[in-house]
Design a protein around this motif. Structure first.
Motif, PDB file in Angstrom:
ATOM      1  N   GLY A   1     -12.988   0.406  33.311  1.00  0.00           N
ATOM      2  CA  GLY A   1     -11.683   1.057  33.206  1.00  0.00           C
ATOM      3  C   GLY A   1     -10.606   0.063  33.607  1.00  0.00           C
ATOM      4  N   ILE A   2      -9.459   0.580  34.019  1.00  0.00           N
ATOM      5  CA  ILE A   2      -8.403  -0.249  34.599  1.00  0.00           C
ATOM      6  C   ILE A   2      -8.061   0.345  35.951  1.00  0.00           C
ATOM      7  CG2 ILE A   2      -6.033  -1.076  34.443  1.00  0.00           C
ATOM      8  CD1 ILE A   2      -6.228  -0.962  31.427  1.00  0.00           C
TER       9      ILE A   2
ATOM     10  N   SER B   1      -8.832  -1.865  28.571  1.00  0.00           N
ATOM     11  CA  SER B   1      -9.853  -2.327  29.513  1.00  0.00           C
ATOM     12  C   SER B   1     -10.761  -3.356  28.837  1.00  0.00           C
ATOM     13  CB  SER B   1     -10.691  -1.141  29.992  1.00  0.00           C
ATOM     14  OG  SER B   1     -11.424  -0.586  28.906  1.00  0.00           O
ATOM     15  N   THR B   2     -11.559  -4.019  29.648  1.00  0.00           N
ATOM     16  CA  THR B   2     -12.557  -4.935  29.091  1.00  0.00           C
ATOM     17  C   THR B   2     -13.568  -4.173  28.237  1.00  0.00           C
ATOM     18  OG1 THR B   2     -12.326  -6.298  31.078  1.00  0.00           O
ATOM     19  CG2 THR B   2     -14.195  -6.767  29.652  1.00  0.00           C
ATOM     20  N   LYS B   3     -13.914  -2.964  28.670  1.00  0.00           N
ATOM     21  CA  LYS B   3     -14.839  -2.140  27.884  1.00  0.00           C
ATOM     22  C   LYS B   3     -14.260  -1.830  26.507  1.00  0.00           C
ATOM     23  CE  LYS B   3     -17.661   2.067  28.182  1.00  0.00           C
ATOM     24  NZ  LYS B   3     -17.334   2.622  26.852  1.00  0.00           N
TER      25      LYS B   3
ATOM     26  N   ASP C   1     -14.764  -4.767  24.276  1.00  0.00           N
ATOM     27  CA  ASP C   1     -16.139  -4.873  23.787  1.00  0.00           C
ATOM     28  C   ASP C   1     -16.473  -3.771  22.785  1.00  0.00           C
ATOM     29  OD1 ASP C   1     -16.427  -7.050  25.463  1.00  0.00           O
ATOM     30  OD2 ASP C   1     -17.377  -5.896  27.075  1.00  0.00           O
ATOM     31  N   ASP C   2     -16.062  -2.532  23.104  1.00  0.00           N
ATOM     32  CA  ASP C   2     -16.391  -1.403  22.244  1.00  0.00           C
ATOM     33  C   ASP C   2     -15.784  -1.546  20.851  1.00  0.00           C
ATOM     34  OD1 ASP C   2     -17.808  -0.254  24.282  1.00  0.00           O
ATOM     35  OD2 ASP C   2     -16.311   1.275  24.771  1.00  0.00           O
ATOM     36  N   HIS C   3     -14.568  -2.083  20.782  1.00  0.00           N
ATOM     37  CA  HIS C   3     -13.862  -2.214  19.506  1.00  0.00           C
ATOM     38  C   HIS C   3     -13.987  -3.610  18.900  1.00  0.00           C
ATOM     39  CE1 HIS C   3     -12.062   1.756  19.991  1.00  0.00           C
ATOM     40  NE2 HIS C   3     -11.759   1.438  21.238  1.00  0.00           N
ATOM     41  N   GLU C   4     -14.818  -4.449  19.564  1.00  0.00           N
ATOM     42  CA  GLU C   4     -15.089  -5.804  19.069  1.00  0.00           C
ATOM     43  C   GLU C   4     -13.781  -6.557  18.786  1.00  0.00           C
ATOM     44  OE1 GLU C   4     -17.760  -5.369  15.765  1.00  0.00           O
ATOM     45  OE2 GLU C   4     -19.440  -4.786  17.041  1.00  0.00           O
TER      46      GLU C   4
ATOM     47  N   TRP D   1      -9.928 -12.137  21.415  1.00  0.00           N
ATOM     48  CA  TRP D   1      -9.095 -12.342  22.593  1.00  0.00           C
ATOM     49  C   TRP D   1      -7.625 -12.093  22.265  1.00  0.00           C
ATOM     50  CZ3 TRP D   1     -10.970 -12.315  27.265  1.00  0.00           C
ATOM     51  CH2 TRP D   1     -12.288 -12.748  27.488  1.00  0.00           C
ATOM     52  N   GLU D   2      -7.208 -12.520  21.086  1.00  0.00           N
ATOM     53  CA  GLU D   2      -5.809 -12.337  20.683  1.00  0.00           C
ATOM     54  C   GLU D   2      -5.465 -10.856  20.525  1.00  0.00           C
ATOM     55  OE1 GLU D   2      -7.957 -14.399  19.284  1.00  0.00           O
ATOM     56  OE2 GLU D   2      -7.127 -16.370  19.773  1.00  0.00           O
ATOM     57  N   GLN D   3      -6.365 -10.104  19.889  1.00  0.00           N
ATOM     58  CA  GLN D   3      -6.120  -8.670  19.697  1.00  0.00           C
ATOM     59  C   GLN D   3      -6.081  -7.939  21.031  1.00  0.00           C
ATOM     60  OE1 GLN D   3      -9.502  -8.135  17.087  1.00  0.00           O
ATOM     61  NE2 GLN D   3      -8.183  -7.734  15.307  1.00  0.00           N
ATOM     62  N   TRP D   4      -7.008  -8.297  21.891  1.00  0.00           N
ATOM     63  CA  TRP D   4      -7.061  -7.631  23.186  1.00  0.00           C
ATOM     64  C   TRP D   4      -5.861  -8.013  24.051  1.00  0.00           C
ATOM     65  CZ3 TRP D   4      -8.813  -9.366  28.317  1.00  0.00           C
ATOM     66  CH2 TRP D   4      -8.973  -8.300  29.208  1.00  0.00           C
TER      67      TRP D   4
END
Length: 248
Positions: A136-137, A168-170, A173-176, A179-182
């Motif tokens: 989570g955050i 969140s980091t999850k 990962d969940d939405h693949e 780094w730029e998108q996240w």
């Protein structure tokens, strides 16, 4: 002085003895996977295994991923089993740990107090927000070094969802996400938090902080300074031990 700290997260339960003069782990931390479902009974078993690994017999500080009031009562359980709500966590952990003195606090608050004493927030005044990005955050809000507990800023609304479901980091990962998108999602989240609280400093923690070079340089348009947590993913363990020492 050495005190034991345990950090309960959505994916792992980890702990180690902490040297509170230096804010460092005395031994390599030991980790077990967070059980699913993360019921009170199963999580307590995990904490007992972590503490028992070191043969520890003194005070224990324990973080929890939710609101903790009065140093004991669990009020929210976003990323663990809802059976935790209204549980007297201090009594439960203390009983299963054979009567050891136990202190319980929110996980992000623990990481925050550690970063403010030993890490990236040391000697910083004004408004500082520590954010832990993981399952989570988590958030810890400080004004002139004083903690405002249980802020839970990961549950602010962002694009119609809890922010932690988007940034969140999850979520990465969940939405693949790349780094730029996240980083773009994290940027939008930080902009929202900044609008509400106008901090001088954001400290970004959680396991992903060790890869801060991959995403922090991509975040633009935030007026506050943004730095990675210096204690990285050990901050919760250190902060838990700090709180247990304060309670002695």
């Amino acid at each position: 002085m050495q005190i034991f700290g345990v950090d309960i997260g959505g994916s792992g339960i980890k702990g180690a003895p902490v040297d509170l003069d230096r804010g460092e782990l005395v031994q390599e931390r030991f980790k077990v996977l967070t059980p699913h479902p993360a019921t009170p009974e199963s999580v307590v078993d995990g904490v007992k295994e972590v503490v028992g690994h070191f043969g520890w017999t003194g005070p224990v500080g324990i973080t929890f991923p939710g609101v903790v009031t009065g140093g004991s009562t669990i009020r929210t359980a976003a990323n663990v089993d809802k059976g935790w709500i209204d549980t007297d966590a201090r009594a439960l952990f203390g009983e299963r740990l054979g009567g050891l003195p136990v202190t319980v606090l929110n996980d992000a608050d623990a990481a925050g107090v550690a970063e403010m004493r030993f890490g990236a927030g040391r000697d910083r005044r004004g408004t500082v927000i520590v954010l832990t990005l993981g399952t989570g955050i988590g958030s810890a809000l400080f004004t002139d070094g004083v903690l405002v507990p249980n802020t839970e800023l990961g549950h602010l609304e962002l694009n119609g969802h809890d922010a932690e479901k988007r940034a969140s980091t999850k979520a990465k990962d969940d939405h693949e996400l790349s780094w730029e998108q996240w980083a773009n999602r994290v940027q939008k989240y930080l902009a929202h938090v900044e609008m509400l609280f106008s901090p001088e400093l954001f400290v970004i923690g959680g396991g992903v902080s060790r890869k801060s070079h991959r995403f922090l340089p991509l975040i633009k348009g935030i007026r506050a300074e943004i730095v990675p947590a210096q204690l990285q993913n050990n901050a919760g363990i250190v902060g838990a031990a700090m709180r247990a020492a304060d309670a002695r």
